[in-house]
Design an enzyme around this catalytic site. Sequence first.
Site, PDB file in Angstrom:
ATOM      1  N   ASP A 107       5.450  -7.001   2.272  1.00 31.86           N
ATOM      2  CA  ASP A 107       4.666  -7.497   1.139  1.00 31.86           C
ATOM      3  C   ASP A 107       5.562  -7.854  -0.027  1.00 31.86           C
ATOM      4  OD1 ASP A 107       1.894  -7.835   1.252  1.00 31.86           O
ATOM      5  OD2 ASP A 107       1.549  -5.667   1.306  1.00 31.86           O
ATOM      6  N   GLU A 144      -9.183  -9.488   4.286  1.00 32.74           N
ATOM      7  CA  GLU A 144      -9.491  -8.088   3.950  1.00 32.74           C
ATOM      8  C   GLU A 144     -10.889  -7.967   3.337  1.00 32.74           C
ATOM      9  OE1 GLU A 144      -6.411  -5.935   1.899  1.00 32.74           O
ATOM     10  OE2 GLU A 144      -7.709  -4.198   1.571  1.00 32.74           O
ATOM     11  N   SER A 199       0.842  -1.200   0.000  1.00 38.93           N
ATOM     12  CA  SER A 199       0.000   0.000   0.000  1.00 38.93           C
ATOM     13  C   SER A 199       0.879   1.253   0.000  1.00 38.93           C
ATOM     14  CB  SER A 199      -0.933   0.012   1.220  1.00 38.93           C
ATOM     15  OG  SER A 199      -0.208  -0.256   2.408  1.00 38.93           O
TER      16      SER A 199
HETATM   17  O1  KIV Z   1      -0.433  -3.372   1.767  1.00 39.82           O
HETATM   18  C1  KIV Z   1      -1.119  -3.307   2.790  1.00 39.82           C
HETATM   19  O2  KIV Z   1      -1.134  -2.296   3.503  1.00 39.82           O
HETATM   20  C2  KIV Z   1      -1.915  -4.459   3.171  1.00 39.82           C
HETATM   21  C3  KIV Z   1      -2.882  -4.301   4.307  1.00 39.82           C
HETATM   22  C4  KIV Z   1      -4.015  -3.478   3.939  1.00 39.82           C
HETATM   23  C5  KIV Z   1      -3.289  -5.613   4.868  1.00 39.82           C
HETATM   24  O3  KIV Z   1      -1.811  -5.485   2.561  1.00 39.82           O
END
Ligand code: KIV
Length: 262
Positions: A82, A180, A44
């Site tokens: 991520d 989510e 994100s």
């Molecule tokens: O990238 C992110 O912030 C996320 C969260 C919303 C779980 O994957």
Amino acid sequence: MTNIDQFKKMQDSNSKISVVTCYDYWSAKIIDQSNIDAILVGDSATMVMHGFGSTTNANIEMMEFHVAAVRRGIKNKFIIADLPFLAHRKGKKWLMNAVDRLIKAGANSVKIEGAGDSLKAISHVVNSGVPVMGHIGLTPQSINQLGGFKVQGKEDKSSERLIKEAKDLEQSGVFAIVLELVPESLAEKITESINIPTIGIGAGNKTSGQVLVLQDLLGMDNEFNPKFLKKYLDGFSLITEALNSYDNDVKSQVFPSKAESY
Ligand code: KIV
């Protein structure tokens, strides 16, 4: 929190797990001093820090850069990073290079979106000794296929599919799963049907824990007001006020005063 055992221990003792996103050094230093249990360097970052419309613009260089900055500000907390868009779909070599870069940058684990065809890649990372967090429901990297940021699993068929995905992910060895934008009743069902913690965002309060984007919970974007979000600060107004006070002081020559001068 320093390892994945802590996630399980908290789940077993019915102690809810708090996770926030973080992308930079200065907010990492603040979070490090807080009671928050773990940090997600989410993709994100593409939207929150770089202004893109979706997370599909994330790449490994961007994620590595943010993870390294966060790690420099964090002494004792568990960092999940991520894996960027398609990194687990481009072959094992590409996948393991991405994982290697995130772990060397300072992450303790990686998060991989989806189940199904991605399960093989997920088990490979887990079997390589790297903890993996799963992520199902609204998976933002598939936004173009999902057709927008919408609640998932509202129909019987899709809710059954999500329960199966959660069980498959558990089998693949993930240590926790992000749920989510799913109905609270489905998040509860999923949480009860597996033995690993679930971390919800827009999934009600029956999950083992919650995750929010730091800037969202601090109210930094006055135009972003989804139903699932609780703002713990009106950061947008507070920062605007502070900037305007500074501007006013500069123009009226109140700042710098003698106290701030050499
Ligand atoms: O990238 C992110 O912030 C996320 C969260 C919303 C779980 O994957």
